[in-house]
Design a protein around this motif. Structure first.
Motif, mmCIF file in Angstrom:
data_model
loop_
_atom_site.group_PDB
_atom_site.id
_atom_site.type_symbol
_atom_site.label_atom_id
_atom_site.label_comp_id
_atom_site.label_asym_id
_atom_site.label_seq_id
_atom_site.Cartn_x
_atom_site.Cartn_y
_atom_site.Cartn_z
ATOM 1 N N ALA A 222 0.821 -1.214 0.000
ATOM 2 C CA ALA A 222 0.000 0.000 0.000
ATOM 3 C C ALA A 222 0.854 1.264 0.000
ATOM 4 N N HIS A 223 1.941 1.242 0.767
ATOM 5 C CA HIS A 223 2.750 2.442 0.964
ATOM 6 C C HIS A 223 4.117 2.361 0.300
ATOM 7 N N SER A 224 4.265 1.502 -0.703
ATOM 8 C CA SER A 224 5.464 1.541 -1.526
ATOM 9 C C SER A 224 5.079 2.110 -2.877
ATOM 10 N N GLN A 225 6.057 2.712 -3.525
ATOM 11 C CA GLN A 225 5.804 3.238 -4.868
ATOM 12 C C GLN A 225 6.604 2.428 -5.876
ATOM 13 N N SER A 226 5.974 2.093 -6.985
ATOM 14 C CA SER A 226 6.685 1.492 -8.107
ATOM 15 C C SER A 226 5.953 1.883 -9.384
ATOM 16 N N LEU A 227 6.508 1.451 -10.517
ATOM 17 C CA LEU A 227 6.019 1.967 -11.800
ATOM 18 C C LEU A 227 4.715 1.311 -12.229
ATOM 19 N N VAL A 228 3.828 2.132 -12.764
ATOM 20 C CA VAL A 228 2.515 1.669 -13.215
ATOM 21 C C VAL A 228 2.258 2.207 -14.620
ATOM 22 N N GLU A 229 1.787 1.317 -15.464
ATOM 23 C CA GLU A 229 1.397 1.712 -16.831
ATOM 24 C C GLU A 229 -0.043 2.211 -16.763
ATOM 25 N N LEU A 230 -0.269 3.446 -17.202
ATOM 26 C CA LEU A 230 -1.627 3.996 -17.131
ATOM 27 C C LEU A 230 -2.411 3.635 -18.386
ATOM 28 N N LYS A 231 -3.689 3.307 -18.181
ATOM 29 C CA LYS A 231 -4.569 3.033 -19.317
ATOM 30 C C LYS A 231 -5.792 3.938 -19.210
ATOM 31 N N VAL A 232 -6.678 3.860 -20.188
ATOM 32 C CA VAL A 232 -7.828 4.774 -20.180
ATOM 33 C C VAL A 232 -8.998 4.126 -19.432
ATOM 34 N N ARG A 233 -9.933 4.963 -19.039
ATOM 35 C CA ARG A 233 -11.106 4.486 -18.320
ATOM 36 C C ARG A 233 -12.058 3.797 -19.286
ATOM 37 N N GLN A 234 -12.539 2.643 -18.872
ATOM 38 C CA GLN A 234 -13.595 1.956 -19.619
ATOM 39 C C GLN A 234 -14.889 2.193 -18.851
ATOM 40 N N GLU A 235 -15.809 2.945 -19.437
ATOM 41 C CA GLU A 235 -17.062 3.212 -18.734
ATOM 42 C C GLU A 235 -17.838 1.905 -18.562
ATOM 43 N N ALA A 236 -18.241 1.609 -17.360
ATOM 44 C CA ALA A 236 -18.960 0.358 -17.124
ATOM 45 C C ALA A 236 -20.473 0.576 -17.169
ATOM 46 N N GLY A 237 -20.902 1.813 -17.076
ATOM 47 C CA GLY A 237 -22.346 2.088 -17.115
ATOM 48 C C GLY A 237 -23.059 1.538 -15.891
ATOM 49 N N LEU A 238 -24.363 1.682 -15.890
ATOM 50 C CA LEU A 238 -25.178 1.125 -14.800
ATOM 51 C C LEU A 238 -25.897 -0.097 -15.356
ATOM 52 N N LYS A 239 -25.730 -1.215 -14.681
ATOM 53 C CA LYS A 239 -26.504 -2.390 -15.104
ATOM 54 C C LYS A 239 -27.964 -2.178 -14.726
ATOM 55 N N ASP A 240 -28.871 -2.850 -15.420
ATOM 56 C CA ASP A 240 -30.290 -2.725 -15.087
ATOM 57 C C ASP A 240 -30.529 -3.212 -13.669
#
Lengths: 189, 575
Positions: B163-181
């Motif tokens: 939780a409190h360590s930092q390391s490299l992360v590849e960022l991706k775009v948000r996939q909208e999940a919408g609201l399920k019925d």
């Protein structure tokens, strides 16, 4: 080959920003980097430790006994507390400022006399009065950037501009110039 | 683009990318930054709830309504949320739901080091364990896919070093999940006995399906190297093992419940010695042994307490320790301490002076237990100060005029209010001190229902602590300025003398809040100081004794004036 830097100090001295700044510069340089921080209770004036590790591939985010290439100590006796983490041929960069812990203030324990001189006999020590340099730069809070300036001389692979660029990115705009000045004063020691 | 990120920030990034819409949490080290970071995304609704049970239930409600939802908490927070946790395994989800639990081996900022992996087993809920920030992001996104595919909330377990360590992360775009019925389905969501009996079968069937998935999941894999030694590990232990034994064979567990026991059996067959490396309890080891797989080393080598590290693993495996230097003389301990100017200090000074028995609680004010104030007799869990006081006073009514509870504003709203209701309802003659510093302090300044601001800094009507206490049936409710030592002492004495329940709200905002401007620093007039050490009884980090006189460090002093009040010789002055 992984290199390890351990930053030790007293909660509130800005050790977190120091590790993040060093980490930022190393990432820009293309290294795999890991930092480890501790938040929460120990920040309330307690002894605090953060780690920076970098190399081609870093696994453990923590620095362990006998592993630190550098210990960057923000307070005179904190370097002594963590001396066993230093590699045999590692360097301790230490602020000569003494901050008495509550155990000393209340009389339960005593603060060692001349800790920096004693440490000099045990390992390679680079001692600086970072508080005075930070004051001269404009704020006592810049002790962290002064010490990073001192450390920067030991990392020849990173040029001065990279450090100054990181300060611009990570420090609040109104404190950037002050911190740059503090960094340079540490680097020119 | 790769970014250096805290594990917690990477989880927040994963939430954003997975199209999560709803986040509700209560702060708790080392989980807090997840919710703070995710709140920075406009696309995500994020809030602080009064406690973890409320947060989990509200996330379940958001899931029922069709949104991807999330809650994060520290390990002990999951105890508070255990009630909805267990039954949410029965209801399953509509929108995906993930519960992050952050363990704190070595107790950097906790009251115990319980192992949350037990909860996955007890609640029959899958658990993922990332080992670095990149996995924090990846596992979070994957957790939503698993949650929706297997119709279950998913536990995401971290520990302090992830939780409190930092390391490299590849960022991706948000996939909208919408609201399920949302479709009304009482058989799945109304857990009365008749429906729950059937749902329990669904839980057991789901576990079998998850077990099959675990065996072949890319989250669980063997890295074959030298076959003389084979390690089984997860999370940060994987990093430590790889650091000490870069060439050994390692079976890395990412989906830690249900365990991939067949895959581990196959791995065990390829290595000469199988060693299970895990922090805290021997859960993996027990399950591996129970499956009839030979284990050559585990808890016998590594123990059940604290954190592991590369040197501990090396030592347990019989490797020679690295050569180190030692300072050679004692270095004074530097425990955490209340800040100079902390509004809690004066209250504890009074409690200490009056020699009261004090049931304490969880927060910065737990530091009131330390010398020289030493004004705390118990600290157990959130809210326990108030209920323990009730129990204590009920069986020892003769000392109820010498016994108080102390609890912070956020902790009181978390679970002190139910305890105070117990006092009011069952009429123990108890005095409760609410230390209202207008923020959730220890976790690093989070808003709470009494501060008047939400997580996203929207201004809202604050809970009135006075009215709340009155409403549950406390007639004697009063407030005092926590800096006013005389007023605090007078209030404590009067309320302890009263023969009915009472509440004293000691109010003063945390010194570290941005809007609190420190007053000018004080200094000691040397010729007036008689070295009586009265000021030293405060345990203020800004005051020390030098050359037989008190000295105030102007850099640290916040000008609260407590020491000046205590000085009988008028030696402490402004400037």
């Amino acid at each position: 080959m992984t290199k390890s830097i351990m930053i030790v100090g007293v909660g509130g001295q800005g050790t977190l920003l120091a590790s993040r700044l060093i980490g930022h510069v190393l990432v820009e340089k293309g290294f795999d980097v890991k930092l480890s921080e501790v938040h929460g209770m120990s920040q309330r004036g307690g002894s605090v430790v953060t780690y920076v590790k970098y190399g081609e591939k870093v696994y453990s985010p923590i620095v362990d006994k006998g592993e630190a290439d550098f210990i960057l100590s923000f307070e005179a006796v904190e370097g002594a507390r963590y001396l066993e983490m230093l590699k045999k041929d590692g360097t301790l960069i230490t602020n000569t400022q003494e901050i008495y812990p509550i155990t000393v203030i209340t009389g339960g324990a005593s603060y060692p006399a001349e800790p920096t001189q004693k440490l000099s006999k045990l390992c390679d020590v680079k001692a600086v009065d970072a508080l005075a340099l930070a004051r001269a730069a404009g704020s006592e809070k810049a002790v962290n950037t002064v010490l990073i300036g001192v450390l920067s001389n030991y990392l020849p692979e990173i040029e001065q501009d990279a450090w100054l660029g990181a300060i611009e990115k990570l420090v609040k705009p109104k404190f950037v110039e002050l911190n740059k000045k503090a960094f340079v004063s540490g680097r020119e020691i | 683009m790769k970014e250096l990120m805290l594990g917690n920030k990477a989880i927040a990034r994963g939430l954003y990318e997975a199209g999560v819409k709803y986040v509700s949490s209560y702060p708790g080290t080392p989980s807090t930054e997840i919710t703070e970071e995710v709140a920075l995304y406009d696309e995500v609704y994020a809030e602080w709830a009064p406690n973890e049970k409320v947060a989990t239930e509200s996330a379940l409600g958001a899931s029922l309504a069709g949104a991807r939802s999330f809650t994060a908490m520290k390990h002990v927070g999951l105890n508070v949320a255990a009630d909805p946790l267990f039954t949410s395994a029965y209801t399953g989800v509509n929108g995906g739901m993930v519960i992050c639990v952050a363990d704190d081996p070595a107790m950097h900022s906790s009251q115990n080091e319980q192992d949350s992996r037990h909860y996955a087993r007890a609640a029959k809920m899958p658990m993922l364990e990332p080992a670095d920030s990149a996995e924090c992001r990846d596992f979070t996104v994957l957790a939503y896919e698993l949650s929706e595919k297997y119709d279950t909330p998913v536990l995401l377990r971290t520990c302090t070093r992830v939780a409190h360590s930092q390391s490299l992360v590849e960022l991706k775009v948000r996939q909208e999940a919408g609201l399920k019925d949302y479709v009304k389905n009482p058989a799945k969501y109304v857990m009365n006995p008749g429906n729950a009996v059937k749902r329990h079968f669904a839980v057991e069937d789901r576990l079998k399906a998850l077990k099959d998935y675990s065996e072949t999941s890319p989250l669980n894999f063997a890295e074959m190297g030298d076959t003389a030694l084979g390690f089984v590990c997860a999370g940060s232990c994987y990093q430590y093992v790889k650091e000490v034994f870069p060439n050994a064979s390692v079976f890395k567990i990412g989906l830690s419940f249900p365990m991939p026991l067949d895959a581990i059996r196959e791995f065990a067959g390829k290595v000469e010695k199988l060693v299970v490396v895990e922090e805290l309890d021997g859960i993996f080891e027990q399950e591996i042994r129970a499956a009839g797989i030979r284990v050559d080393g585990g808890k016998d080598l590594f123990g059940n307490t604290g954190e592991l590290s590369q040197s501990k693993i090396a030592a347990a495996m019989g490797l020679k320790a690295k050569e180190v230097s030692r300072f050679g003389e004692p270095v004074p301990g530097r425990p955490p301490v209340m800040c100079a100017g902390c509004p809690h200090r004066g209250v504890f000074y009074v409690l200490s002076k009056l020699k009261l028995t004090v049931t304490g609680d969880i927060g910065c004010y737990t530091l009131g237990a330390s010398a020289p104030l030493s004004a705390m007799d118990s600290t157990v869990c959130m809210g326990a100060s108030v209920s323990m006081l009730h129990g204590f006073n009920t069986v020892r009514p003769e000392t109820s005029n010498k016994t108080v509870a102390v609890i912070g504003d956020s902790t009181f709203l978390h679970s002190g209010i139910t305890s105070l209701t117990d006092i009011a309802y069952n009429r123990s003659i108890s005095t409760v001190l609410i230390l209202d510093n207008s923020i959730t302090g220890m976790t690093g300044h989070q808003q709470n229902p009494a501060t008047g601001y939400t997580l996203k800094m929207q201004q809202v009507p604050p809970v009135s602590l006075e009215k709340l206490c009155e409403a549950v049936g406390i007639r004697r409710v009063r407030s005092v300025d926590a800096y006013d030592l005389k007023a605090v002492e007078a209030a404590v004495k009067e309320e302890l003398a009263a023969d009915e329940p009472s509440v004293i709200i000691c109010r003063r905002p945390c010194m570290l809040l941005k809007y609190v401007k420190p007053r000018p620093a004080l200094s000691v007039e040397m010729d007036k100081c008689r070295a009586c050490r009265s000021c030293m009884k405060l345990g203020c980090p800004a005051i020390r004794f030098e050359g037989g006189k008190a000295v105030i460090d102007a850099n640290q002093c916040a000008g609260c004036g407590l020491c000046a009040t205590l000085c009988a010789f008028g030696a402490i002055k402004e400037g």
